[in-house]
Design a protein around this motif. Structure first.
Motif, PDB file in Angstrom:
ATOM      1  N   ALA A 188     -70.130   7.121  71.151  1.00  0.00           N
ATOM      2  CA  ALA A 188     -69.729   6.646  72.474  1.00  0.00           C
ATOM      3  C   ALA A 188     -70.927   6.567  73.410  1.00  0.00           C
ATOM      4  CB  ALA A 188     -68.664   7.573  73.048  1.00  0.00           C
ATOM      5  N   THR A 189     -71.779   7.588  73.379  1.00  0.00           N
ATOM      6  CA  THR A 189     -72.957   7.590  74.242  1.00  0.00           C
ATOM      7  C   THR A 189     -73.914   6.470  73.855  1.00  0.00           C
ATOM      8  OG1 THR A 189     -72.765   9.976  74.583  1.00  0.00           O
ATOM      9  CG2 THR A 189     -74.901   8.978  75.050  1.00  0.00           C
ATOM     10  N   LEU A 190     -74.145   6.290  72.562  1.00  0.00           N
ATOM     11  CA  LEU A 190     -75.020   5.215  72.113  1.00  0.00           C
ATOM     12  C   LEU A 190     -74.483   3.852  72.517  1.00  0.00           C
ATOM     13  CD1 LEU A 190     -76.044   6.440  68.557  1.00  0.00           C
ATOM     14  CD2 LEU A 190     -77.611   5.849  70.415  1.00  0.00           C
ATOM     15  N   ALA A 191     -73.164   3.674  72.421  1.00  0.00           N
ATOM     16  CA  ALA A 191     -72.583   2.394  72.806  1.00  0.00           C
ATOM     17  C   ALA A 191     -72.786   2.118  74.283  1.00  0.00           C
ATOM     18  CB  ALA A 191     -71.091   2.384  72.466  1.00  0.00           C
ATOM     19  N   SER A 192     -72.673   3.152  75.124  1.00  0.00           N
ATOM     20  CA  SER A 192     -72.867   2.951  76.566  1.00  0.00           C
ATOM     21  C   SER A 192     -74.315   2.611  76.881  1.00  0.00           C
ATOM     22  CB  SER A 192     -72.425   4.198  77.340  1.00  0.00           C
ATOM     23  OG  SER A 192     -73.383   5.236  77.287  1.00  0.00           O
ATOM     24  N   VAL A 193     -75.243   3.167  76.113  1.00  0.00           N
ATOM     25  CA  VAL A 193     -76.660   2.840  76.305  1.00  0.00           C
ATOM     26  C   VAL A 193     -76.926   1.403  75.875  1.00  0.00           C
ATOM     27  CG1 VAL A 193     -79.022   3.438  75.663  1.00  0.00           C
ATOM     28  CG2 VAL A 193     -77.354   5.250  76.060  1.00  0.00           C
ATOM     29  N   ALA A 194     -76.361   1.021  74.714  1.00  0.00           N
ATOM     30  CA  ALA A 194     -76.556  -0.346  74.235  1.00  0.00           C
ATOM     31  C   ALA A 194     -76.002  -1.365  75.214  1.00  0.00           C
ATOM     32  CB  ALA A 194     -75.883  -0.508  72.870  1.00  0.00           C
ATOM     33  N   ALA A 195     -74.881  -1.024  75.860  1.00  0.00           N
ATOM     34  CA  ALA A 195     -74.231  -1.956  76.783  1.00  0.00           C
ATOM     35  C   ALA A 195     -75.051  -2.221  78.042  1.00  0.00           C
ATOM     36  CB  ALA A 195     -72.854  -1.417  77.183  1.00  0.00           C
ATOM     37  N   GLN A 196     -76.110  -1.456  78.261  1.00  0.00           N
ATOM     38  CA  GLN A 196     -76.956  -1.678  79.436  1.00  0.00           C
ATOM     39  C   GLN A 196     -77.668  -3.026  79.377  1.00  0.00           C
ATOM     40  OE1 GLN A 196     -77.302   0.771  82.130  1.00  0.00           O
ATOM     41  NE2 GLN A 196     -75.444   1.338  81.008  1.00  0.00           N
ATOM     42  N   ALA A 197     -77.922  -3.529  78.154  1.00  0.00           N
ATOM     43  CA  ALA A 197     -78.647  -4.792  77.987  1.00  0.00           C
ATOM     44  C   ALA A 197     -79.974  -4.772  78.740  1.00  0.00           C
ATOM     45  CB  ALA A 197     -77.783  -5.970  78.436  1.00  0.00           C
ATOM     46  N   TYR A 198     -80.593  -3.600  78.783  1.00  0.00           N
ATOM     47  CA  TYR A 198     -81.881  -3.444  79.463  1.00  0.00           C
ATOM     48  C   TYR A 198     -82.985  -3.933  78.516  1.00  0.00           C
ATOM     49  CZ  TYR A 198     -85.648  -1.312  82.136  1.00  0.00           C
ATOM     50  OH  TYR A 198     -86.795  -1.101  82.869  1.00  0.00           O
ATOM     51  N   PRO A 199     -83.949  -4.720  78.981  1.00  0.00           N
ATOM     52  CA  PRO A 199     -84.876  -5.402  78.067  1.00  0.00           C
ATOM     53  C   PRO A 199     -85.874  -4.510  77.344  1.00  0.00           C
ATOM     54  CG  PRO A 199     -85.466  -5.848  80.354  1.00  0.00           C
ATOM     55  CD  PRO A 199     -84.149  -5.144  80.386  1.00  0.00           C
ATOM     56  N   ARG A 200     -86.295  -3.385  77.933  1.00  0.00           N
ATOM     57  CA  ARG A 200     -87.310  -2.533  77.293  1.00  0.00           C
ATOM     58  C   ARG A 200     -86.758  -1.115  77.214  1.00  0.00           C
ATOM     59  NH1 ARG A 200     -92.824  -2.487  79.847  1.00  0.00           N
ATOM     60  NH2 ARG A 200     -93.446  -1.844  77.756  1.00  0.00           N
ATOM     61  N   LEU A 201     -86.051  -0.857  76.127  1.00  0.00           N
ATOM     62  CA  LEU A 201     -85.283   0.372  76.020  1.00  0.00           C
ATOM     63  C   LEU A 201     -85.348   0.908  74.598  1.00  0.00           C
ATOM     64  CD1 LEU A 201     -83.185   2.344  77.303  1.00  0.00           C
ATOM     65  CD2 LEU A 201     -81.408   0.726  76.620  1.00  0.00           C
ATOM     66  N   SER A 202     -85.600   2.201  74.464  1.00  0.00           N
ATOM     67  CA  SER A 202     -85.505   2.867  73.166  1.00  0.00           C
ATOM     68  C   SER A 202     -84.778   4.176  73.350  1.00  0.00           C
ATOM     69  CB  SER A 202     -86.892   3.097  72.553  1.00  0.00           C
ATOM     70  OG  SER A 202     -87.659   3.947  73.386  1.00  0.00           O
ATOM     71  N   HIS A 203     -84.343   4.764  72.240  1.00  0.00           N
ATOM     72  CA  HIS A 203     -83.592   6.013  72.352  1.00  0.00           C
ATOM     73  C   HIS A 203     -84.035   6.987  71.271  1.00  0.00           C
ATOM     74  CE1 HIS A 203     -81.278   4.418  68.978  1.00  0.00           C
ATOM     75  NE2 HIS A 203     -80.849   5.659  68.777  1.00  0.00           N
ATOM     76  N   VAL A 204     -83.768   8.260  71.540  1.00  0.00           N
ATOM     77  CA  VAL A 204     -83.979   9.326  70.570  1.00  0.00           C
ATOM     78  C   VAL A 204     -82.683  10.112  70.505  1.00  0.00           C
ATOM     79  CG1 VAL A 204     -85.299  11.379  69.965  1.00  0.00           C
ATOM     80  CG2 VAL A 204     -86.432   9.481  71.121  1.00  0.00           C
ATOM     81  N   LEU A 205     -82.112  10.228  69.315  1.00  0.00           N
ATOM     82  CA  LEU A 205     -80.866  10.965  69.127  1.00  0.00           C
ATOM     83  C   LEU A 205     -81.194  12.290  68.460  1.00  0.00           C
ATOM     84  CD1 LEU A 205     -77.779  11.113  69.228  1.00  0.00           C
ATOM     85  CD2 LEU A 205     -77.728   9.913  67.028  1.00  0.00           C
ATOM     86  N   CYS A 206     -81.038  13.372  69.204  1.00  0.00           N
ATOM     87  CA  CYS A 206     -81.376  14.701  68.692  1.00  0.00           C
ATOM     88  C   CYS A 206     -80.205  15.271  67.902  1.00  0.00           C
ATOM     89  CB  CYS A 206     -81.729  15.647  69.842  1.00  0.00           C
ATOM     90  SG  CYS A 206     -83.160  15.122  70.789  1.00  0.00           S
ATOM     91  N   ARG A 207     -80.505  15.756  66.697  1.00  0.00           N
ATOM     92  CA  ARG A 207     -79.466  16.369  65.874  1.00  0.00           C
ATOM     93  C   ARG A 207     -79.374  17.871  66.078  1.00  0.00           C
ATOM     94  NH1 ARG A 207     -76.339  12.156  64.788  1.00  0.00           N
ATOM     95  NH2 ARG A 207     -77.472  10.467  63.755  1.00  0.00           N
ATOM     96  N   ASP A 208     -80.374  18.429  66.728  1.00  0.00           N
ATOM     97  CA  ASP A 208     -80.400  19.868  66.963  1.00  0.00           C
ATOM     98  C   ASP A 208     -80.956  20.109  68.350  1.00  0.00           C
ATOM     99  OD1 ASP A 208     -81.802  22.647  66.917  1.00  0.00           O
ATOM    100  OD2 ASP A 208     -80.454  22.677  65.188  1.00  0.00           O
ATOM    101  N   VAL A 209     -80.366  21.063  69.077  1.00  0.00           N
ATOM    102  CA  VAL A 209     -80.789  21.280  70.459  1.00  0.00           C
ATOM    103  C   VAL A 209     -82.247  21.710  70.551  1.00  0.00           C
ATOM    104  CG1 VAL A 209     -80.073  23.704  70.567  1.00  0.00           C
ATOM    105  CG2 VAL A 209     -80.086  22.316  72.652  1.00  0.00           C
ATOM    106  N   SER A 210     -82.747  22.338  69.523  1.00  0.00           N
ATOM    107  CA  SER A 210     -84.137  22.801  69.560  1.00  0.00           C
ATOM    108  C   SER A 210     -85.128  21.642  69.506  1.00  0.00           C
ATOM    109  CB  SER A 210     -84.400  23.752  68.381  1.00  0.00           C
ATOM    110  OG  SER A 210     -84.247  23.062  67.150  1.00  0.00           O
TER     111      SER A 210
END
Length: 676
Positions: free
Chosen positions: A55-77
């Protein structure tokens, strides 16, 4: 960790937001000055499961912002390390981190980033929407020096976009877990990093509890005739902003006790004043009073008992009688019988002007002086120049219903309104469209200069004689008293034009810009706050012919019109929403010694109904009606034109006295009839 550019994907998981996705005007390829959009890295902190991540990734993708990358953390550390890696990359300009399950509101990144670019802020915050089964509140970060009430909970920080430079300066790049919004806000302020806020939602967070709203104030919204006309509309919207911030509003009109014809001779409103004082209110928010009284006695008496703020919809509170002193040479030494315009509204007999001016200065220097609220940089500067020393003046943002004034399908609107579908349409609007103070003669000359086949014009407002333009392709719907219908006319046109040189702000360019229609205006007075040159429209030097030159430039450049319209929508929604107005009002009251009951707060809260004021809300608030008087009958228009031909726009003293006497006679007759 997984990372990479955000790929286009469907809106799965977004359709169930408590706010539905609304129209999304295309984002321009570059910033207003032609530079590329900054690079944003979104770090997503671990959640309870894959569904929250999706859900969070979909909301980020929906921004349609031209210069955007993401990091998805699997562990809080890994969160601190991910942020550190992002900051180490020279391509990173801004960061934002989200707890999985949090959702970015539509257009959030572009709005946050554009504000950062335009202001030079190191961090920009926006509104959070808190929901569970439904929306139960909205809030925004407040004074970073206020005690924190937010403790524990998730460490997501999705309501703040922070620059890489600020992160490096704070040495937060390896902090685990990353700081929460409130802690980060404090740290940024302590490091003297410039902060800014936008008055629109940027984050939607599932939060079963939420923060308890502060107890609201009891506020009297005091006007002369109510909420019709430009200043009346502005005052109503300020009152709405306070209501949406949790305050209780009582609406009071001086005209309910005394008619407008008596304004020049009326100073006391005993029934109204008694009712206000009996209500034990916390604040009187007054504005636009000159339609009921020409002096400040009522404010002086109320302010002695109740903290009182005066909204400067014009400069009447600072002069002997006029609302806009223009280039008056008399005012520098004190208004008196030398006033050059005593027969112009708001009229006052020359012999009474000096006393009126002295009374207002006494009010502003008294122990219970009101707070003056200035709605633009120019108004604030002008007020400080005209007011006595030590007068308390605070800036305030006016409120606009950004969910009503919004971009729409232009072609469909033109078919609906009966407008030519292929012409370039230029719109101008005012309550009285042919008023001299709106630069009417200049407007006529400008339109005549650019008129040709394929160019159409729309005149909204009272216009007694449309033939004065000499234009075959002029569309004149007349006064429009419904915000929804007015917004349709704005959105149907290509360019908004104003020839006014004297505005404390200029509401119509903002309304037009919210609808995606850029403005051409003079670089003068409050218009320099209403129109951001090269961003929401074009400002031209106030010289003969420059307005036509600016208009021609936009007529000839459709891509530029579209870019300015898109930027106008983003910036003006951020700066002139009801939430933005409420934030500015709170700061004004919290910084005023006359109202110690209002304290700085770490978070400012709003009613859930605030969400309905934004375009992407599923249940948008309907626009207001009754904005202006209904169109005059032909006989009234003809009489008004005849009067102007003989006496001009002013009204001589003998005529005002005659109307006053007639009003008193009519009221006396009415009372005798009722008593029988």
């Amino acid at each position: 960790m997984s990372h990479g550019p955000i790929q286009s994907q469907d809106d799965h998981g977004i359709a169930d937001w408590p706010g539905a996705l609304g129209p999304r005007p295309p984002l321009p390829d570059t910033l207003p000055d032609g530079r590329p959009w900054p690079q944003i890295v979104v770090v997503i902190l671990p959640g309870a499961g894959e569904s929250e991540d999706a859900a969070t990734l979909a909301s980020v993708a929906a921004q349609a912002y031209p210069r955007l990358s993401h990091v998805l953390c699997r562990d809080v550390s890994q969160a601190g390390k991910a942020i550190g890696i992002a900051c180490a990359g020279s391509n990173t300009d801004f960061l934002l981190w989200l707890a999985a399950g949090d959702l970015l509101a539509p257009g959030a990144l572009a709005a946050l980033c554009l504000e950062a670019v335009l202001t030079g802020a190191g961090a920009v915050a926006g509104l959070r929407v808190l929901f569970d089964r439904g929306v139960h509140g909205l809030d925004v970060l407040g004074d970073p020096a206020a005690p924190l009430s937010e403790a524990g909970g998730r460490s997501g920080c999705g309501d703040i976009l922070v620059s890489r430079t600020a992160m490096l300066r704070l040495a937060l790049t390896e902090t685990n877990p990353p700081p929460s919004s409130a802690v980060l806000w404090q740290s940024l302020a302590a490091a003297d990093i410039r902060l800014s806020r936008i008055g629109r939602p940027v984050l939607l967070r599932r939060d079963p509890a939420g923060e308890t709203a502060a107890a609201g104030l009891s506020v009297v919204s005091l006007t002369d005739l109510g909420y019709g006309g430009g200043a009346g509309i502005a005052h109503r919207r300020l009152a709405e902003a306070l209501d949406l911030a949790g305050h209780r509003i009582t609406h009071v009109r001086l005209a309910d006790e005394s008619p407008p014809a008596a304004a020049e001779w009326t100073d006391a409103f005993p029934r109204t004043e008694s009712a206000i004082l009996a209500g034990r209110h916390d604040l009187v928010l007054a504005g636009n009073l000159h339609g009921a009284t020409r002096v400040g006695g009522v404010i002086e008496r109320l302010a002695a008992e109740v903290p009182t703020a005066l909204a400067l919809h014009d400069l009447f509170a600072l002069t002997g009688r006029c609302a806009h002193p223009k280039d008056c040479a008399v005012i520098a030494t004190g208004c008196d019988a030398r006033c050059p315009t005593p027969t112009e509204y708001p009229q006052l007999g020359p012999a009474r002007i000096a006393a009126a001016h002295a009374g207002k200065r006494r009010l502003l220097t008294g122990s219970a002086a009101p707070l003056l609220l200035a709605n633009s940089d120019w108004t604030e500067a002008r007020a400080r120049a005209l007011a006595p020393d030590r007068t308390t003046i605070a800036p305030v943002q006016l409120a606009f219903p950004t969910g009503v004034f919004r971009p729409r399908d232009r072609a469909a609107l033109r078919r609906q309104l009966g407008l030519p579908e292929t012409d370039i349409l230029v719109l101008f609007a005012a309550v009285i469209a042919d008023a001299p103070d709106k630069g009417f003669d200049d407007l006529v000359a400008t339109m005549a200069r650019v008129a040709r086949p394929g160019i159409g014009f729309v005149a909204v407002g009272r216009l007694d004689d449309p033939s004065v333009f000499g234009l075959a392709n002029l569309h004149a719907p007349g006064p429009i008293g419904d915000e929804e219908i007015l917004a349709q006319w704005y959105a149907a046109c290509d360019v908004y034009l104003t020839a006014s040189r004297l505005e404390t702000l200029g509401q119509t360019p903002i309304e037009a810009g919210l609808c995606g229609t850029p403005t051409v205006a003079y670089r003068a007075t409050g218009l320099t706050s209403a129109v951001i040159d090269g961003v929401t429209g074009l400002l031209v030097d106030p010289r003969t012919g420059t307005l036509a030159e600016g208009l021609e430039a936009l007529i000839a450049d459709a891509p530029r019109r579209r870019r300015l319209g898109a930027f106008a929508r983003i910036v003006l929604e951020s700066r002139f929403s009801h939430a933005a107005a409420a934030i500015s009002l709170h700061e004004a009251f919290a910084g005023w010694a006359g109202m110690p009951s209002v304290a700085p707060r770490a978070r400012l809260t709003f009613r859930p109904t605030m969400l309905g004021r934004f375009a992407f809300a599923k249940d948008r608030h309907a626009g207001a009606t009754g904005l202006v008087a209904a169109p005059s009958r032909p006989i009234v228009r003809n009489l008004r034109r005849a009067k102007q031909a003989v006496f001009g726009r002013g009204m001589p003293l003998w005529m005002r006295r005659t109307l006053y006497a007639a009003t008193l006679l009519r009221r006396g007759t009415s009372r005798r009839t009722v008593s029988r």
